[in-house]
Enzyme design. Sequence first.
Site, short mmCIF file in Angstrom:
data_model
loop_
_atom_site.label_atom_id
_atom_site.label_comp_id
_atom_site.label_asym_id
_atom_site.label_seq_id
_atom_site.Cartn_x
_atom_site.Cartn_y
_atom_site.Cartn_z
N GLU A 96 41.12 24.60 46.52
CA GLU A 96 39.92 24.51 45.67
C GLU A 96 38.67 24.70 46.51
O GLU A 96 38.66 24.37 47.69
CB GLU A 96 39.86 23.09 45.07
CG GLU A 96 40.55 22.95 43.72
CD GLU A 96 39.63 23.30 42.56
OE1 GLU A 96 38.68 24.10 42.75
OE2 GLU A 96 39.87 22.78 41.47
N ASP A 97 37.61 25.17 45.87
CA ASP A 97 36.32 25.24 46.55
C ASP A 97 35.67 23.86 46.64
O ASP A 97 35.18 23.47 47.69
CB ASP A 97 35.38 26.23 45.84
CG ASP A 97 35.25 25.99 44.33
OD1 ASP A 97 35.97 25.13 43.79
OD2 ASP A 97 34.42 26.67 43.69
N ASP A 100 34.59 17.82 42.15
CA ASP A 100 33.38 17.19 41.60
C ASP A 100 33.84 16.01 40.75
O ASP A 100 34.17 14.95 41.28
CB ASP A 100 32.63 18.27 40.81
CG ASP A 100 31.27 17.84 40.32
OD1 ASP A 100 31.21 17.00 39.42
OD2 ASP A 100 30.25 18.35 40.82
N PHE A 149 24.26 20.16 43.85
CA PHE A 149 24.97 21.37 43.40
C PHE A 149 24.81 22.43 44.46
O PHE A 149 23.70 22.79 44.84
CB PHE A 149 24.42 21.84 42.06
CG PHE A 149 25.38 22.74 41.34
CD1 PHE A 149 26.42 22.21 40.59
CD2 PHE A 149 25.27 24.12 41.46
CE1 PHE A 149 27.33 23.04 39.94
CE2 PHE A 149 26.19 24.96 40.81
CZ PHE A 149 27.21 24.41 40.05
N ARG A 162 28.09 33.96 44.51
CA ARG A 162 29.42 33.85 45.11
C ARG A 162 29.55 34.69 46.38
O ARG A 162 30.35 34.39 47.25
CB ARG A 162 30.49 34.35 44.13
CG ARG A 162 30.71 33.47 42.93
CD ARG A 162 32.00 33.89 42.23
NE ARG A 162 32.09 33.44 40.86
CZ ARG A 162 32.52 32.24 40.48
NH1 ARG A 162 32.89 31.36 41.39
NH2 ARG A 162 32.59 31.91 39.21
P1 XMP Z 1 35.33 19.22 38.49
O1 XMP Z 1 34.12 18.50 37.94
O2 XMP Z 1 36.32 19.56 37.44
O3 XMP Z 1 34.70 20.58 38.97
O4 XMP Z 1 35.89 18.51 39.69
C1 XMP Z 1 35.32 21.43 39.81
C2 XMP Z 1 34.82 22.82 39.56
O5 XMP Z 1 33.46 22.82 39.12
C3 XMP Z 1 32.68 23.69 39.83
N1 XMP Z 1 31.68 22.94 40.64
C4 XMP Z 1 30.73 23.51 41.35
N2 XMP Z 1 30.44 24.80 41.51
N3 XMP Z 1 28.68 24.16 42.94
C5 XMP Z 1 29.40 25.12 42.31
O6 XMP Z 1 29.10 26.29 42.50
C6 XMP Z 1 28.91 22.85 42.83
O7 XMP Z 1 28.22 22.03 43.43
C7 XMP Z 1 30.00 22.50 41.97
N4 XMP Z 1 30.53 21.34 41.61
C8 XMP Z 1 31.56 21.64 40.80
C9 XMP Z 1 33.65 24.46 40.70
O8 XMP Z 1 34.00 25.65 40.05
C10 XMP Z 1 34.85 23.57 40.83
O9 XMP Z 1 36.07 24.27 40.99
MG MG Z 2 32.07 27.68 39.02
#
Ligand code: XMP
Ligand code: MG
Length: 174
Positions: A96-97, A100, A149, A162
């Site tokens: 994962e990137d 959150d 963010f 991206r």
């Molecule tokens: P959750 O809330 O499901 O989110 O853990 C995970 C996905 O949400 C996106 N995400 C972000 N994307 N900057 C981004 O560009 C951020 O700070 C951020 N926080 C959450 C991301 O796609 C991740 O896989």
């Molecule tokens: Mg995204």
Amino acid sequence: MKLSSSPLYTASQIQERVEVLAEKLSQDYAGRETIALIVLKGALHFGSDLLRKMTVPVSIDFIRAKSYKGAASTGRVEFLVPPSLPLKGKHVVIIEDILDTGLTANAILGRVNAAKPASVAICSLFDKPKCREVDLRGDYVGIELERQFVVGYGMDYEERYRELPDVYVLEEEE
Ligand code: XMP
Ligand code: MG
């Protein structure tokens, strides 16, 4: 919204963390039949860099889960691309990137577990533990962030940024 005037993490700082993660994974997954499941689109660059630094064999697959509208989580997770390889009996590492709320990774975890793998782990370059809404922990985490963010190195705001090699904070415009 605009980018911070300087990067929060530069490409070379990111690569240092990626190397540490690759080393740990290479130790832990030696001798195992491993599938790296790269979560599109955000983990595109991270997955590619990480896997090329690993020193043990690993199969590569993709999953695309979408859960985000703009900068606020919707909580709903859609699977736009399901895994193509059979995961049964394999050691799966979800790449994962960023973690959150944890909702996306949690949904992917459920989907992977349903395929009866030998093991599952989550490897995320970034983690925002203070934003968590479900009980979920990354097994391999590169960098912890505050409630901010970030974009770049695969991560987007409404499909922008991206392609940037560095990671920036997304800020409100004055
Ligand atoms: P959750 O809330 O499901 O989110 O853990 C995970 C996905 O949400 C996106 N995400 C972000 N994307 N900057 C981004 O560009 C951020 O700070 C951020 N926080 C959450 C991301 O796609 C991740 O896989
Ligand atoms: Mg995204």
